[in-house]
Scaffold this motif. Structure first.
Motif, PDB file in Angstrom:
ATOM      1  N   ARG A  13       0.825  -1.210   0.000  1.00  0.00           N
ATOM      2  CA  ARG A  13       0.000   0.000   0.000  1.00  0.00           C
ATOM      3  C   ARG A  13       0.857   1.258   0.000  1.00  0.00           C
ATOM      4  NH1 ARG A  13      -4.503  -2.052   4.309  1.00  0.00           N
ATOM      5  NH2 ARG A  13      -5.693  -3.296   2.826  1.00  0.00           N
ATOM      6  N   THR A  14       1.930   1.249   0.743  1.00  0.00           N
ATOM      7  CA  THR A  14       2.839   2.395   0.786  1.00  0.00           C
ATOM      8  C   THR A  14       3.467   2.622  -0.584  1.00  0.00           C
ATOM      9  OG1 THR A  14       3.321   1.954   3.112  1.00  0.00           O
ATOM     10  CG2 THR A  14       4.850   3.381   1.937  1.00  0.00           C
ATOM     11  N   PHE A  15       3.887   1.543  -1.244  1.00  0.00           N
ATOM     12  CA  PHE A  15       4.472   1.648  -2.576  1.00  0.00           C
ATOM     13  C   PHE A  15       3.461   2.238  -3.561  1.00  0.00           C
ATOM     14  CE2 PHE A  15       5.236  -0.177  -6.795  1.00  0.00           C
ATOM     15  CZ  PHE A  15       6.497   0.348  -7.051  1.00  0.00           C
ATOM     16  N   VAL A  16       2.233   1.733  -3.551  1.00  0.00           N
ATOM     17  CA  VAL A  16       1.189   2.224  -4.456  1.00  0.00           C
ATOM     18  C   VAL A  16       0.913   3.704  -4.174  1.00  0.00           C
ATOM     19  CG1 VAL A  16      -1.261   2.024  -5.051  1.00  0.00           C
ATOM     20  CG2 VAL A  16       0.147  -0.024  -4.883  1.00  0.00           C
ATOM     21  N   LEU A  17       0.847   4.075  -2.899  1.00  0.00           N
ATOM     22  CA  LEU A  17       0.601   5.466  -2.521  1.00  0.00           C
ATOM     23  C   LEU A  17       1.717   6.380  -3.035  1.00  0.00           C
ATOM     24  CD1 LEU A  17      -1.089   7.556  -0.958  1.00  0.00           C
ATOM     25  CD2 LEU A  17       0.352   7.046   1.024  1.00  0.00           C
ATOM     26  N   ILE A  18       2.953   5.964  -2.905  1.00  0.00           N
ATOM     27  CA  ILE A  18       4.086   6.763  -3.376  1.00  0.00           C
ATOM     28  C   ILE A  18       4.033   6.941  -4.894  1.00  0.00           C
ATOM     29  CG2 ILE A  18       6.597   6.748  -3.675  1.00  0.00           C
ATOM     30  CD1 ILE A  18       6.749   5.565  -0.823  1.00  0.00           C
ATOM     31  N   VAL A  19       3.720   5.879  -5.624  1.00  0.00           N
ATOM     32  CA  VAL A  19       3.616   5.959  -7.084  1.00  0.00           C
ATOM     33  C   VAL A  19       2.481   6.894  -7.488  1.00  0.00           C
ATOM     34  CG1 VAL A  19       3.068   4.644  -9.179  1.00  0.00           C
ATOM     35  CG2 VAL A  19       4.699   3.725  -7.521  1.00  0.00           C
ATOM     36  N   VAL A  20       1.329   6.783  -6.839  1.00  0.00           N
ATOM     37  CA  VAL A  20       0.181   7.649  -7.145  1.00  0.00           C
ATOM     38  C   VAL A  20       0.530   9.111  -6.873  1.00  0.00           C
ATOM     39  CG1 VAL A  20      -2.166   8.248  -6.404  1.00  0.00           C
ATOM     40  CG2 VAL A  20      -1.577   5.866  -6.875  1.00  0.00           C
ATOM     41  N   LEU A  21       1.208   9.396  -5.748  1.00  0.00           N
ATOM     42  CA  LEU A  21       1.591  10.767  -5.424  1.00  0.00           C
ATOM     43  C   LEU A  21       2.560  11.341  -6.455  1.00  0.00           C
ATOM     44  CD1 LEU A  21       1.957  10.613  -1.539  1.00  0.00           C
ATOM     45  CD2 LEU A  21       0.166  11.747  -2.865  1.00  0.00           C
ATOM     46  N   GLN A  22       3.495  10.525  -6.942  1.00  0.00           N
ATOM     47  CA  GLN A  22       4.422  10.983  -7.971  1.00  0.00           C
ATOM     48  C   GLN A  22       3.699  11.304  -9.273  1.00  0.00           C
ATOM     49  OE1 GLN A  22       7.341   7.859  -8.129  1.00  0.00           O
ATOM     50  NE2 GLN A  22       8.611   8.799  -6.533  1.00  0.00           N
ATOM     51  N   VAL A  23       2.760  10.456  -9.656  1.00  0.00           N
ATOM     52  CA  VAL A  23       1.992  10.690 -10.879  1.00  0.00           C
ATOM     53  C   VAL A  23       1.156  11.964 -10.732  1.00  0.00           C
ATOM     54  CG1 VAL A  23       0.106   9.796 -12.311  1.00  0.00           C
ATOM     55  CG2 VAL A  23       1.982   8.296 -11.632  1.00  0.00           C
ATOM     56  N   LEU A  24       0.510  12.145  -9.584  1.00  0.00           N
ATOM     57  CA  LEU A  24      -0.273  13.358  -9.346  1.00  0.00           C
ATOM     58  C   LEU A  24       0.604  14.605  -9.387  1.00  0.00           C
ATOM     59  CD1 LEU A  24      -2.741  12.217  -6.535  1.00  0.00           C
ATOM     60  CD2 LEU A  24      -3.276  12.718  -8.934  1.00  0.00           C
ATOM     61  N   PHE A  25       1.802  14.520  -8.836  1.00  0.00           N
ATOM     62  CA  PHE A  25       2.728  15.638  -8.861  1.00  0.00           C
ATOM     63  C   PHE A  25       3.086  16.021 -10.301  1.00  0.00           C
ATOM     64  CE2 PHE A  25       7.114  17.256  -8.942  1.00  0.00           C
ATOM     65  CZ  PHE A  25       6.940  18.400  -8.172  1.00  0.00           C
TER      66      PHE A  25
END
Length: 173
Positions: A13-25
């Motif tokens: 979940r942490t990995f998915v959250l980090i990837v999603v935040l990078q894409v949103l950025f």
């Protein structure tokens, strides 16, 4: 559920959250650039071109704007002097077709007239009586082989710039 399964799910979940935040950025960065077109106001600035060449990118013109050199007497707001790296908010008003400096501020000025704009810049050099400001509009890429012809004009070049309400700008023509 075992402790290792909980740890594994938490990592996933942490990995998915980090990837999603990078894409949103990244989408936010791209969106803010295009938001200048939607919310920005077109203004015209006077400039004098200088023609350098870059081996990787080809011909480009360095644009030397009138508002790039600001007398320290035109900077208001804070009791300290403008120094290299300071953010500067440059208020401009129309003088005929071209926008000219009204007043510069070391802190954002909240109120401007409807026909005025505030352009955000960074102090590049601070001299005794004036500062040199960069706006991110100084480099403009031109078709290969046309840079020298533009440089020879030297005076009377007008550039259309789109300025967003938050102070960011980009060359539109």
């Amino acid at each position: 559920m075992t402790e290792s399964m909980k740890t594994s799910k938490w990592r996933e979940r942490t990995f998915v959250l980090i990837v999603v935040l990078q894409v949103l950025f990244l989408f936010g960065l791209a969106g803010s650039y295009y938001a200048i077109d939607v919310y920005g106001k077109d203004i015209v600035l006077e400039t004098a071109p200088i023609d350098p060449r870059d081996l990787f990118y080809g011909d480009y013109v360095i644009l030397n704007y009138e508002i790039s050199r600001i007398q320290k007497s035109h900077i208001a707001g804070v009791d300290k002097e403008a120094e290299k790296g300071d953010k500067l908010f440059v208020g401009m008003r129309p003088q005929g077709e071209v926008y000219e400096l009204k007043q510069a501020y070391l802190e954002k000025k909240p109120e401007i007239a409807s026909d005025e704009v505030v352009l955000e810049g960074i102090v590049d050099y601070a001299f005794k009586e004036e500062v040199r400001v960069k706006y991110g509009l100084e480099r403009y890429y031109v078709p290969e082989g046309t840079g020298r012809a533009i440089e020879e004009i030297r005076e009377g070049i007008k550039v259309k710039v789109n300025v967003a309400p938050w102070g960011k700008a980009k060359i539109s023509e």
